[in-house]
Design an enzyme around this catalytic site. Sequence first.
Site, PDB file in Angstrom:
ATOM      1  N   CYS A   5      -9.928  -6.165   2.050  1.00 45.21           N
ATOM      2  CA  CYS A   5     -10.076  -4.739   2.327  1.00 45.21           C
ATOM      3  C   CYS A   5     -11.513  -4.283   2.211  1.00 45.21           C
ATOM      4  O   CYS A   5     -11.905  -3.290   2.792  1.00 45.21           O
ATOM      5  CB  CYS A   5      -9.236  -3.892   1.367  1.00 45.21           C
ATOM      6  SG  CYS A   5      -8.005  -4.804   0.504  1.00 45.21           S
ATOM      7  N   THR A  11      14.189   4.454   9.814  1.00 41.18           N
ATOM      8  CA  THR A  11      15.007   3.286  10.121  1.00 41.18           C
ATOM      9  C   THR A  11      14.348   2.047   9.557  1.00 41.18           C
ATOM     10  O   THR A  11      13.160   1.815   9.779  1.00 41.18           O
ATOM     11  CB  THR A  11      15.152   3.124  11.644  1.00 41.18           C
ATOM     12  OG1 THR A  11      15.663   4.326  12.179  1.00 41.18           O
ATOM     13  CG2 THR A  11      16.103   1.985  11.976  1.00 41.18           C
ATOM     14  N   THR A  69       0.839  -1.199   0.000  1.00 35.33           N
ATOM     15  CA  THR A  69       0.000   0.000   0.000  1.00 35.33           C
ATOM     16  C   THR A  69       0.872   1.246   0.000  1.00 35.33           C
ATOM     17  O   THR A  69       0.635   2.196  -0.754  1.00 35.33           O
ATOM     18  CB  THR A  69      -0.936   0.007   1.221  1.00 35.33           C
ATOM     19  OG1 THR A  69      -1.752  -1.148   1.177  1.00 35.33           O
ATOM     20  CG2 THR A  69      -1.805   1.238   1.236  1.00 35.33           C
ATOM     21  N   SER A  74       4.853  -6.968  -1.989  1.00 33.24           N
ATOM     22  CA  SER A  74       4.402  -7.128  -0.610  1.00 33.24           C
ATOM     23  C   SER A  74       5.029  -8.369   0.000  1.00 33.24           C
ATOM     24  O   SER A  74       5.096  -9.413  -0.634  1.00 33.24           O
ATOM     25  CB  SER A  74       2.874  -7.263  -0.606  1.00 33.24           C
ATOM     26  OG  SER A  74       2.426  -7.557   0.673  1.00 33.24           O
ATOM     27  N   HIS A  94       4.053 -10.058   2.860  1.00 31.42           N
ATOM     28  CA  HIS A  94       3.227 -11.081   3.495  1.00 31.42           C
ATOM     29  C   HIS A  94       2.406 -11.889   2.496  1.00 31.42           C
ATOM     30  O   HIS A  94       1.653 -12.775   2.889  1.00 31.42           O
ATOM     31  CB  HIS A  94       2.343 -10.486   4.591  1.00 31.42           C
ATOM     32  CG  HIS A  94       1.220  -9.636   4.095  1.00 31.42           C
ATOM     33  ND1 HIS A  94      -0.095 -10.044   4.088  1.00 31.42           N
ATOM     34  CD2 HIS A  94       1.204  -8.381   3.614  1.00 31.42           C
ATOM     35  CE1 HIS A  94      -0.854  -9.082   3.617  1.00 31.42           C
ATOM     36  NE2 HIS A  94      -0.103  -8.053   3.323  1.00 31.42           N
TER      37      HIS A  94
END
Lengths: 471, 103, 119
Positions: A395, A310, A143, A270, A272
Site C-alpha cells: 500500500c 448481495t 480494509t 482477508s 486473498h
Amino acid sequence: MLRNTVLRQNCRLSFKRLLSSSHKPWLAAPAAADKQPIVDLGASTSTANIVPPTGAAILKGGFAKDTTYGTRPIYLDMQATTPTDPRVLDKMLQFYTGLYGNPHSSTHAYGWETEKEVEKARKYVADVIGADPKEIVFTSGATESNNMAIKGVPRFYKSTKKHIITAQTEHKCVLNSARHLQDEGFDVTYLPVGEDGLIDLEQLEKAIRKDTCLVSIMGVNNEIGVIQPLEEIGRICKKNKVFFHTDCAQAYGKIPLDVNKLNIDMMSISSHKIYGPKGCGALYIRRRPRVRMDPIITGGGQERGLRSGTLAPPLVAGFGEAARLLIQEYDFDKNHIEYLANKLKTGLLSIEDTILNGSADHRFNGCVNISFAYIEGESLLMALNDIALSSGSACTSASLEPSYVLHALGADDALAHSSIRFGIGRFTTEEEIDYVINAIHKRVNFLRELSPLWEMKQEGIDLNSIEWSGH
Amino acid sequence: MSSLSKSVSTLPSRTKVLGLYHNMLRSSLKFDNYNFREYFLRKTRYEFRKNMELTEEDKIIAAYNDAVKQFTVLKRQATISEMYHFDKTVVEPQGKVSGAEKN
Amino acid sequence: MFSRALSRYAFSMATRRAAIASPRIGMMASVKSYATLPEDQVSKRIIDVVKSFDKVNSTAPITSTTNFITDLGLDSLDTVEVLVAIEEEFDIEIEDKDADEIKTVGQAIDYIVKNPDAN
C-alpha cells in the site's frame, strides 16, 4: 512424375522432422561447460545449481542472454497477496458455470442452493477461529472490515465513549479510519512500539480511560511479521470493559487464534492472504456479550443488517474453501514454512551488517524483513528484479517515503530504505529459497563494492562522526 | 483410469492404490505453474507416505476415498492449468532437462 | 478386343502404381524405424533417470537386471515415482496394468523399446 512424387514426400518428411526437433529442445541442450560455478555457501543443497546472473549483468537484468532458464520472477511477496489455490478455484468455478442464483432469493431452488453454499463457507471461516458461524459477516476485504469496526463501533457509542486506542504500526486503513474519527470529535491514542515491534502492555493499561470505547491492535504485522501479545491485550481489555478489535488479515490461519481464549470482540479477516480469491473478506463480531455497531453500508439488511448487499457466492465459497484447506493443511504448511524461513534467515543473516527487523521470538516465520546496511535501497530493489519482493508494504510502495513501520521501530531513514521483506508461503519451494540466498549474496556484495560508505566503513571510519558539508 | 475416480466401500487392492498414486503424480506434473506443480508433487508424496503405515481397514478406506476426491479436483485443475500458459520462472529450465544433466 | 486393351491398360497401370508404391513403402519403412529408439540409447537414458533419483545411491552399479525393490532398496511408492520419471523422460504414458509388471530396469528398457510412441 514419379520423381516429383518422391521429391514431394521427401519435403514432407524433412518438414515433419523439423517440426519434431523444434518440440524437442533438449536435443540441443547446452554443454555443461557453459554453466558457471556457484558460490558454495555450505547451507545450499544439490537443488542450488541454478545460477543467478553476476557482475554488471545484475543491474541490466542480463539474464535475457541466458535462455536455459525462464525469465519470469519468482514470487516471494506473500504478504501482499497469495496465489489462489487450484482447489479453491475448483470450488469457485461451480458458481460461474451453474450455481448462479442470488443467495438472498428465498423463493426458489437457485437461491436455496447458493445460500446453502454460503452458509457452508461461513461455517468453515468460523471454525478456524473457534467462532460461531452467526458471528461472521462477509465483506469486500479486510480494509472494509477494519473500517466497519473502527468507525462503526465508536459511532454507535459516541454519546458516552469518546476515546479509541491503536498502535503506530497498524495497517494504513486502520490509521486512516482513526484519523477520520478524530475529525468527528474522537480522541485517538497511537501507542508507540519498542525496538522489537511489540507494544508495551503497561502503556496500554495507562492509556485506557473511563471513556475508551475500542482498542485495535493487529495480530501479525504485515511488514515485519511480529506477533503482538493478543492474549494479554484481550485480558486487559476485558478487565476494563473495552472492546478489543484485531486486524488478523496476516495472522488468520497462520498462528493459532481462538476468539474466546484471546477475548477478541472483533476480528478482520482477508481472503486473498490465505490462498483465496481477491475481493472478499470477513469481520468476526462477537454476539455474547453483544457488540453493537453503526453499519457503514446500509440497504436490504443482509448480514444481520451490518453489511447490506448481495453476497458474491463464488468469492464467499472460495473464501470458505480456503479456510477449510487452512485447517486441513495447517501442520504441513507450518512445518514447510518454518523450514524454509529458517534456511532463508540463516543464509541472509550470515552476510555482515544485516539486521532482522522486529522481535526474533514473537514472530510469524513467513514474513522476514531484513535491512542491508551501506546499500542504497532503490538500487537493491532494481538489482533484485528477477525476484518479486517488496520493501515495506504494497500500500505504501508507490510513495518514496520509507516505511512508517520501520520508523516506529526506531530505524533511521537509510536503514529503512534498504530493507527488504521476504514472504514465504505454502507454494514456495526450496529451490526458490536457494536461488534467493545465492542472488542476494552476490548482489549485496556487488553493490557494496560500489558503495563509498562501505569503503569508509571498511577503513574503520565511524560514519556518525562525519560532518557532511552542504555545497 | 475411470475406475480410480470411484470411492470404495471395501479395502482397495495394492494395484489400485499404486495406480491412484501414479495418476495423481501424473496429474500434478501437468500443471503449467511451477509453484503449484512442485506443491502438488510434494503433497502427494507426503500424503501417500504418511498413510502407508495405516493398518485399520476403515482408516485405509477413508484415506483412499479422500485421495480419490482430491484426485478428481487435481485432474480438473491440471486440465484447466494446461489451457493458460505463462512464461517460465527463473528457476525453471526452458527445455527438458535429461536425466544425465540432473546429476 | 477391348478386353485385351483393357487388360493391357490395367497391367500398365498396375506396374506404374507398383513403381510409385514401392519407393513410398521404402520411405514408410524409414519413417517407422525413425520412431522406435535403439536399445543402447534407451538403456543409457533409463539408467541416468534411475541414478538421478535422490533415494538411489548413485555409485551403485545399475544394470538391466537391477531390481528396484530388492537391489536399490526402494519401496513400492518409490518405484512408481521412478516410473513417472521414465514416463517424463520419454514423453509417454505407461498403462496401469503394465506399470505393475515393471520390477527391474531391464523390464523398463524392454517396455520403452517396444513402445512406438517413445521419444
